[in-house]
Design a protein around this motif. Structure first.
Motif, PDB file in Angstrom:
ATOM      1  N   SER A 108     -41.768 -66.429  -5.975  1.00  0.00           N
ATOM      2  CA  SER A 108     -40.881 -65.491  -6.285  1.00  0.00           C
ATOM      3  C   SER A 108     -41.114 -64.139  -5.228  1.00  0.00           C
ATOM      4  O   SER A 108     -42.088 -63.975  -4.700  1.00  0.00           O
ATOM      5  CB  SER A 108     -41.150 -64.696  -7.607  1.00  0.00           C
ATOM      6  N   PHE A 109     -39.683 -63.635  -4.804  1.00  0.00           N
ATOM      7  CA  PHE A 109     -39.721 -62.700  -3.863  1.00  0.00           C
ATOM      8  C   PHE A 109     -38.576 -61.838  -4.074  1.00  0.00           C
ATOM      9  O   PHE A 109     -37.470 -61.979  -4.497  1.00  0.00           O
ATOM     10  CB  PHE A 109     -39.302 -63.272  -2.469  1.00  0.00           C
ATOM     11  N   PRO A 110     -38.853 -60.547  -3.880  1.00  0.00           N
ATOM     12  CA  PRO A 110     -37.828 -59.481  -4.057  1.00  0.00           C
ATOM     13  C   PRO A 110     -36.697 -59.450  -2.973  1.00  0.00           C
ATOM     14  O   PRO A 110     -36.814 -59.930  -1.767  1.00  0.00           O
ATOM     15  CB  PRO A 110     -38.581 -58.101  -4.034  1.00  0.00           C
ATOM     16  N   SER A 111     -35.487 -59.102  -3.460  1.00  0.00           N
ATOM     17  CA  SER A 111     -34.184 -59.242  -2.281  1.00  0.00           C
ATOM     18  C   SER A 111     -34.295 -58.060  -1.400  1.00  0.00           C
ATOM     19  O   SER A 111     -33.429 -57.843  -0.681  1.00  0.00           O
ATOM     20  CB  SER A 111     -33.004 -59.188  -3.315  1.00  0.00           C
ATOM     21  N   ASP A 112     -35.261 -57.220  -1.723  1.00  0.00           N
ATOM     22  CA  ASP A 112     -35.396 -56.092  -0.739  1.00  0.00           C
ATOM     23  C   ASP A 112     -36.592 -55.876   0.349  1.00  0.00           C
ATOM     24  O   ASP A 112     -37.044 -55.082   0.708  1.00  0.00           O
ATOM     25  CB  ASP A 112     -34.950 -54.728  -1.523  1.00  0.00           C
ATOM     26  N   ALA A 113     -37.212 -57.121   0.400  1.00  0.00           N
ATOM     27  CA  ALA A 113     -38.316 -57.345   1.220  1.00  0.00           C
ATOM     28  C   ALA A 113     -38.032 -58.284   2.346  1.00  0.00           C
ATOM     29  O   ALA A 113     -38.050 -59.484   2.420  1.00  0.00           O
ATOM     30  CB  ALA A 113     -39.590 -57.753   0.588  1.00  0.00           C
ATOM     31  N   GLY A 141     -52.843 -54.519   3.165  1.00  0.00           N
ATOM     32  CA  GLY A 141     -53.101 -53.261   3.246  1.00  0.00           C
ATOM     33  C   GLY A 141     -53.978 -52.683   2.082  1.00  0.00           C
ATOM     34  O   GLY A 141     -53.627 -51.368   1.556  1.00  0.00           O
ATOM     35  N   GLY A 142     -54.395 -53.399   1.099  1.00  0.00           N
ATOM     36  CA  GLY A 142     -55.167 -52.915   0.100  1.00  0.00           C
ATOM     37  C   GLY A 142     -54.201 -52.860  -1.033  1.00  0.00           C
ATOM     38  O   GLY A 142     -54.599 -52.509  -2.226  1.00  0.00           O
ATOM     39  N   ARG A 143     -52.759 -53.236  -0.993  1.00  0.00           N
ATOM     40  CA  ARG A 143     -51.959 -53.160  -2.256  1.00  0.00           C
ATOM     41  C   ARG A 143     -51.533 -54.835  -2.547  1.00  0.00           C
ATOM     42  O   ARG A 143     -51.347 -55.590  -1.950  1.00  0.00           O
ATOM     43  CB  ARG A 143     -50.687 -52.344  -1.627  1.00  0.00           C
ATOM     44  N   THR A 144     -51.649 -54.575  -3.880  1.00  0.00           N
ATOM     45  CA  THR A 144     -51.302 -56.158  -4.516  1.00  0.00           C
ATOM     46  C   THR A 144     -49.556 -55.836  -4.782  1.00  0.00           C
ATOM     47  O   THR A 144     -48.939 -55.071  -5.102  1.00  0.00           O
ATOM     48  CB  THR A 144     -51.813 -56.013  -5.853  1.00  0.00           C
ATOM     49  N   HIS A 145     -48.978 -57.277  -4.568  1.00  0.00           N
ATOM     50  CA  HIS A 145     -47.376 -57.511  -4.425  1.00  0.00           C
ATOM     51  C   HIS A 145     -47.267 -58.335  -5.677  1.00  0.00           C
ATOM     52  O   HIS A 145     -46.986 -59.435  -5.106  1.00  0.00           O
ATOM     53  CB  HIS A 145     -46.884 -57.580  -3.140  1.00  0.00           C
ATOM     54  N   PRO A 146     -47.010 -58.137  -6.519  1.00  0.00           N
ATOM     55  CA  PRO A 146     -47.180 -58.904  -7.977  1.00  0.00           C
ATOM     56  C   PRO A 146     -45.878 -59.748  -8.129  1.00  0.00           C
ATOM     57  O   PRO A 146     -45.763 -60.750  -8.566  1.00  0.00           O
ATOM     58  CB  PRO A 146     -47.240 -58.092  -9.189  1.00  0.00           C
ATOM     59  N   VAL A 147     -44.656 -59.167  -7.380  1.00  0.00           N
ATOM     60  CA  VAL A 147     -43.438 -59.900  -7.264  1.00  0.00           C
ATOM     61  C   VAL A 147     -43.540 -61.040  -6.135  1.00  0.00           C
ATOM     62  O   VAL A 147     -42.588 -61.910  -6.163  1.00  0.00           O
ATOM     63  CB  VAL A 147     -42.247 -58.962  -7.190  1.00  0.00           C
ATOM     64  N   CYS A 148     -44.289 -60.828  -5.315  1.00  0.00           N
ATOM     65  CA  CYS A 148     -44.303 -61.822  -4.108  1.00  0.00           C
ATOM     66  C   CYS A 148     -45.860 -62.716  -4.406  1.00  0.00           C
ATOM     67  O   CYS A 148     -46.771 -62.556  -4.159  1.00  0.00           O
ATOM     68  CB  CYS A 148     -44.761 -61.162  -2.901  1.00  0.00           C
ATOM     69  N   ALA A 149     -45.183 -63.925  -5.190  1.00  0.00           N
ATOM     70  CA  ALA A 149     -46.217 -64.589  -5.862  1.00  0.00           C
ATOM     71  C   ALA A 149     -45.835 -66.130  -5.818  1.00  0.00           C
ATOM     72  O   ALA A 149     -44.591 -66.547  -5.745  1.00  0.00           O
ATOM     73  CB  ALA A 149     -46.555 -64.146  -7.182  1.00  0.00           C
ATOM     74  N   LEU A 150     -46.776 -66.722  -6.080  1.00  0.00           N
ATOM     75  CA  LEU A 150     -46.490 -68.330  -6.402  1.00  0.00           C
ATOM     76  C   LEU A 150     -47.105 -68.599  -7.948  1.00  0.00           C
ATOM     77  O   LEU A 150     -48.166 -68.120  -8.424  1.00  0.00           O
ATOM     78  CB  LEU A 150     -47.191 -69.243  -5.412  1.00  0.00           C
ATOM     79  N   TRP A 151     -46.182 -69.448  -8.562  1.00  0.00           N
ATOM     80  CA  TRP A 151     -46.352 -69.775 -10.023  1.00  0.00           C
ATOM     81  C   TRP A 151     -46.436 -70.857 -10.391  1.00  0.00           C
ATOM     82  O   TRP A 151     -45.336 -71.760 -10.034  1.00  0.00           O
ATOM     83  CB  TRP A 151     -45.476 -69.009 -10.930  1.00  0.00           C
ATOM     84  N   ARG A 152     -47.354 -71.276 -11.341  1.00  0.00           N
ATOM     85  CA  ARG A 152     -47.270 -72.886 -11.857  1.00  0.00           C
ATOM     86  C   ARG A 152     -46.132 -72.994 -12.738  1.00  0.00           C
ATOM     87  O   ARG A 152     -45.821 -72.077 -13.812  1.00  0.00           O
ATOM     88  CB  ARG A 152     -48.406 -73.266 -12.660  1.00  0.00           C
ATOM     89  N   VAL A 153     -45.201 -73.779 -12.665  1.00  0.00           N
ATOM     90  CA  VAL A 153     -43.771 -74.276 -13.571  1.00  0.00           C
ATOM     91  C   VAL A 153     -44.458 -74.298 -14.850  1.00  0.00           C
ATOM     92  O   VAL A 153     -43.658 -73.730 -15.915  1.00  0.00           O
ATOM     93  CB  VAL A 153     -43.205 -75.219 -12.891  1.00  0.00           C
ATOM     94  N   GLU A 154     -45.489 -74.717 -15.110  1.00  0.00           N
ATOM     95  CA  GLU A 154     -45.841 -75.250 -16.578  1.00  0.00           C
ATOM     96  C   GLU A 154     -46.411 -73.803 -17.382  1.00  0.00           C
ATOM     97  O   GLU A 154     -46.195 -73.857 -18.592  1.00  0.00           O
ATOM     98  CB  GLU A 154     -47.048 -76.080 -16.603  1.00  0.00           C
ATOM     99  N   LEU A 155     -46.011 -72.721 -16.643  1.00  0.00           N
ATOM    100  CA  LEU A 155     -46.173 -71.471 -17.284  1.00  0.00           C
ATOM    101  C   LEU A 155     -45.182 -70.911 -17.838  1.00  0.00           C
ATOM    102  O   LEU A 155     -44.968 -69.802 -18.904  1.00  0.00           O
ATOM    103  CB  LEU A 155     -46.812 -70.355 -16.336  1.00  0.00           C
ATOM    104  N   ALA A 156     -43.792 -71.521 -17.927  1.00  0.00           N
ATOM    105  CA  ALA A 156     -42.627 -71.166 -18.408  1.00  0.00           C
ATOM    106  C   ALA A 156     -42.640 -70.683 -19.776  1.00  0.00           C
ATOM    107  O   ALA A 156     -42.202 -69.742 -20.153  1.00  0.00           O
ATOM    108  CB  ALA A 156     -41.429 -72.063 -17.917  1.00  0.00           C
ATOM    109  N   GLU A 157     -43.013 -71.866 -20.534  1.00  0.00           N
ATOM    110  CA  GLU A 157     -42.965 -71.621 -22.098  1.00  0.00           C
ATOM    111  C   GLU A 157     -43.879 -70.474 -22.339  1.00  0.00           C
ATOM    112  O   GLU A 157     -43.674 -69.686 -23.371  1.00  0.00           O
ATOM    113  CB  GLU A 157     -43.709 -72.864 -22.887  1.00  0.00           C
ATOM    114  N   ASP A 158     -45.034 -70.410 -22.034  1.00  0.00           N
ATOM    115  CA  ASP A 158     -45.800 -69.462 -22.275  1.00  0.00           C
ATOM    116  C   ASP A 158     -45.392 -67.826 -21.892  1.00  0.00           C
ATOM    117  O   ASP A 158     -45.365 -66.965 -22.983  1.00  0.00           O
ATOM    118  CB  ASP A 158     -47.248 -69.177 -21.520  1.00  0.00           C
ATOM    119  N   LEU A 159     -44.525 -67.845 -20.569  1.00  0.00           N
ATOM    120  CA  LEU A 159     -44.017 -66.674 -20.165  1.00  0.00           C
ATOM    121  C   LEU A 159     -42.747 -66.358 -21.401  1.00  0.00           C
ATOM    122  O   LEU A 159     -42.336 -64.978 -21.708  1.00  0.00           O
ATOM    123  CB  LEU A 159     -43.431 -66.703 -18.993  1.00  0.00           C
TER     124      LEU A 159
END
Length: 214
Positions: A108-113, A141-159
């Motif tokens: 997942s990636f934001p459209s403004d990055a 730079g010491g900052r976490t970017h939670p939208v720039c991430a990789l996710w297991r597809v099997e998490l879909a139902e839990d989410l």
């Protein structure tokens, strides 16, 4: 500054570009279509992400006809009410399950990055495999970017359950339930996850883009 070539692609990975927000800090409208040195922000994100994945979709909740010109699936949030980035991530996960079942991961990636690394998907995938992680999140730079991430597809139902039954909206609150790895990227000579939140950010982005084109 020399241009970086895309490295080997990670297999069985799809990605979603999140363009479903309302861009309040930018004054509203379709921020992702704002011009950055002669090219819309969204174009720049697509150019950097598409070569890295097997499938790419755009998560957008408007009816902007300009999006159809990209030739990519345009998928609205599967949860109504502008529920934030988690809704876009859920949309991507559920799209994969229906249309690209061979893919086991969603980036997942934001459209403004517009400067995300050309090898970030592969590196995040390698990190996930090495650490048996369910989520890999980019850090710079010491900052976490939670939208720039990789996710297991099997998490879909839990989410979906968390968003519907618990009204879950905060990414880091939800990911704290799972095995997450943070992957550090260099922020020199610029932060590759710099995003254009406000009109004044465009000025800084223009300088970075100019350096990249030299």
């Amino acid at each position: 500054m020399p241009k970086t070539m895309v490295g080997p692609k990670a297999n069985n990975v799809a990605a979603v570009i999140l363009a479903g927000g309302q861009s309040r800090r930018f004054g509203g409208g379709d921020k992702f279509l704002k011009d950055l040195n002669g090219k819309p922000l969204l174009d720049r994100v697509i150019e950097r992400i598409k070569p890295q994945v097997d499938h790419l979709i755009i998560n957008a909740n408007n009816k902007n006809i300009s999006l159809s010109s990209y030739g990519l699936p345009i998928v609205a949030d599967t949860i109504q009410g502008y529920a934030g980035p988690l809704a876009g991530i859920l949309t991507g996960l559920e799209w994969i399950r229906e249309h690209a079942s061979e893919c086991k991961w969603l980036g997942s990636f934001p459209s403004d990055a517009p400067f995300v690394p050309l090898d970030c998907v592969r590196k995040m995938h390698e990190c996930a495999v090495e650490n048996d992680a369910e989520v890999v999140c980019a850090v710079s730079g010491g900052r976490t970017h939670p939208v720039c991430a990789l996710w297991r597809v099997e998490l879909a139902e839990d989410l979906r359950n968390a968003m519907i039954e618990e009204n879950m909206r905060k990414i880091d609150l939800w990911t704290s339930r799972y095995k997450i790895s943070e992957l550090e990227f260099s922020n020199q000579p610029y932060d590759p996850f710099f995003n254009v939140n406000r009109p004044e950010d465009l000025t800084q982005a223009e300088k970075i883009a100019a350096d990249l084109s030299d």
